[in-house]
Motif scaffolding. Structure first.
Motif, PDB file in Angstrom:
ATOM      1  N   LEU A 195       0.835  -1.211   0.000  1.00 32.60           N
ATOM      2  CA  LEU A 195       0.000   0.000   0.000  1.00 32.60           C
ATOM      3  C   LEU A 195       0.870   1.262   0.000  1.00 32.60           C
ATOM      4  O   LEU A 195       0.640   2.192  -0.788  1.00 32.60           O
ATOM      5  N   ASN A 196       1.903   1.287   0.854  1.00 33.15           N
ATOM      6  CA  ASN A 196       2.763   2.478   0.930  1.00 33.15           C
ATOM      7  C   ASN A 196       3.533   2.685  -0.372  1.00 33.15           C
ATOM      8  O   ASN A 196       3.728   3.824  -0.813  1.00 33.15           O
ATOM      9  N   LEU A 197       3.942   1.579  -0.997  1.00 30.24           N
ATOM     10  CA  LEU A 197       4.642   1.695  -2.284  1.00 30.24           C
ATOM     11  C   LEU A 197       3.700   2.296  -3.336  1.00 30.24           C
ATOM     12  O   LEU A 197       4.091   3.167  -4.117  1.00 30.24           O
ATOM     13  N   TYR A 198       2.453   1.848  -3.339  1.00 30.78           N
ATOM     14  CA  TYR A 198       1.499   2.345  -4.337  1.00 30.78           C
ATOM     15  C   TYR A 198       1.150   3.822  -4.092  1.00 30.78           C
ATOM     16  O   TYR A 198       0.882   4.570  -5.033  1.00 30.78           O
ATOM     17  N   LYS A 199       1.173   4.240  -2.813  1.00 32.95           N
ATOM     18  CA  LYS A 199       0.962   5.673  -2.530  1.00 32.95           C
ATOM     19  C   LYS A 199       2.120   6.483  -3.109  1.00 32.95           C
ATOM     20  O   LYS A 199       1.940   7.573  -3.645  1.00 32.95           O
ATOM     21  N   LYS A 200       3.324   5.925  -2.972  1.00 32.56           N
ATOM     22  CA  LYS A 200       4.519   6.600  -3.506  1.00 32.56           C
ATOM     23  C   LYS A 200       4.441   6.678  -5.041  1.00 32.56           C
ATOM     24  O   LYS A 200       4.783   7.701  -5.641  1.00 32.56           O
ATOM     25  N   VAL A 201       3.960   5.603  -5.650  1.00 29.50           N
ATOM     26  CA  VAL A 201       3.783   5.589  -7.112  1.00 29.50           C
ATOM     27  C   VAL A 201       2.773   6.669  -7.507  1.00 29.50           C
ATOM     28  O   VAL A 201       3.010   7.452  -8.431  1.00 29.50           O
ATOM     29  N   TYR A 202       1.660   6.693  -6.775  1.00 29.85           N
ATOM     30  CA  TYR A 202       0.591   7.678  -7.056  1.00 29.85           C
ATOM     31  C   TYR A 202       1.171   9.099  -7.028  1.00 29.85           C
ATOM     32  O   TYR A 202       0.948   9.904  -7.921  1.00 29.85           O
ATOM     33  N   ASP A 203       1.929   9.398  -5.975  1.00 25.97           N
ATOM     34  CA  ASP A 203       2.490  10.751  -5.821  1.00 25.97           C
ATOM     35  C   ASP A 203       3.450  11.113  -6.949  1.00 25.97           C
ATOM     36  O   ASP A 203       3.636  12.286  -7.249  1.00 25.97           O
ATOM     37  N   SER A 204       4.084  10.104  -7.546  1.00 20.32           N
ATOM     38  CA  SER A 204       5.101  10.387  -8.560  1.00 20.32           C
ATOM     39  C   SER A 204       4.501  10.617  -9.952  1.00 20.32           C
ATOM     40  O   SER A 204       5.205  11.030 -10.870  1.00 20.32           O
ATOM     41  N   LEU A 205       3.194  10.303 -10.101  1.00 19.35           N
ATOM     42  CA  LEU A 205       2.552  10.407 -11.424  1.00 19.35           C
ATOM     43  C   LEU A 205       1.944  11.783 -11.670  1.00 19.35           C
ATOM     44  O   LEU A 205       1.487  12.451 -10.740  1.00 19.35           O
ATOM     45  N   LYS A 206       1.898  12.157 -12.939  1.00 17.23           N
ATOM     46  CA  LYS A 206       1.106  13.338 -13.346  1.00 17.23           C
ATOM     47  C   LYS A 206      -0.371  13.026 -13.155  1.00 17.23           C
ATOM     48  O   LYS A 206      -0.744  11.838 -13.184  1.00 17.23           O
ATOM     49  N   LYS A 207      -1.219  14.018 -13.078  1.00 19.23           N
ATOM     50  CA  LYS A 207      -2.667  13.760 -13.035  1.00 19.23           C
ATOM     51  C   LYS A 207      -3.057  13.067 -14.357  1.00 19.23           C
ATOM     52  O   LYS A 207      -2.611  13.488 -15.427  1.00 19.23           O
TER      53      LYS A 207
END
Ligand SMILES: C[S@@+](CC[C@H](N)C(=O)[O-])C[C@H]1O[C@@H](n2cnc3c(N)ncnc32)[C@H](O)[C@@H]1O
Length: 208
Positions: A125-137
């Protein structure tokens, strides 16, 4: 799960297997190609988690020769083989643990192939939050990986791993695609769905 220990075990395992890796994994190029086929033509910046020797990047550089890729992997020997590819000098390589390395931001797509099925629970879950933050909208997380057949299979494999941690360093602990989707939604992705299935591997996509 002791994340530090798990990541170091992965590093040991893949340092030993690096030389024969491509030969064993070339038969699975159809699954790695699903990632390329799902990229938008406007793609400019990609982050690859657990890039290894870069097999999933082969069709991507064929189709998008000018794309900018950052590749993270914990295993130096795997990355050395990536560097030898004809597109090797076009890739920004980070040798490190994707749980610890700063991803940066503004990616059109984060991709991962066969690298995340050893991680479960809050770690995932924490890794996927980090992925989310790194993406453009509007950016996509494209994760092509193997998954448990059902809840029973998922629980059985995790239990085996917990009860016999030293039996096999590389024991898989995949989650079901339904749980994969749940992780993505809980991490903040607006949509999450299965895009492709080659039998052994499924492509699960999260859209920011
Ligand atoms: C099965 S290989 C996949 C390589 C490539 N993506 C492919 O599909 O052929 C898994 C890769 O994930 C990397 N890996 C595993 N855990 C990692 C971690 N915590 N941080 C960075 N890389 C990791 C391993 O070193 C290995 O190269």
């Amino acid at each position: 799960m002791n994340l530090e220990k798990r990541s170091l075990e992965m590093q040991d395992f893949f340092n030993e297997k690096a030389d024969g890796y491509d030969e064993v994994h070339l038969p699975f190029m159809d699954s790695k190609k699903m990632i390329c086929d799902s990229l938008d033509n406007s793609v400019e910046r990609i982050l690859d988690l657990g890039a290894g020797t870069g097999l999933e990047l082969v069709p991507i550089f064929e189709k998008y020769p000018n794309v900018h890729v950052t590749a993270i992997d914990i295993t130096e020997k795997m990355l050395n083989l990536l560097k030898e590819r004809d597109f090797g000098d076009k890739v920004d390589i980070i040798c490190g643990d994707f749980f610890k390395v700063d991803f940066g931001d503004n990616y059109d797509a984060v991709i991962s192939s066969a690298a995340l099925h050893h991680f479960v629970g809050n770690d995932k879950l924490n890794l996927y939050k980090k992925v989310y933050d790194s993406l453009k909208k509007g950016g996509l997380f494209l994760n092509c990986d193997c998954h448990a057949i059902d809840d029973e299979d998922e629980e059985k494999r995790l239990r085996e791993f917990i009860e016999t941690p030293d039996l096999m360093r590389h024991m898989d602990t995949p989650v079901t695609v339904e749980h994969e989707i749940e992780f993505l939604i809980n991490a903040g992705f607006s949509e999450a769905y299965v895009k492709g299935d080659t039998g052994k591997y499924q492509l699960v996509i999260g859209k920011k």
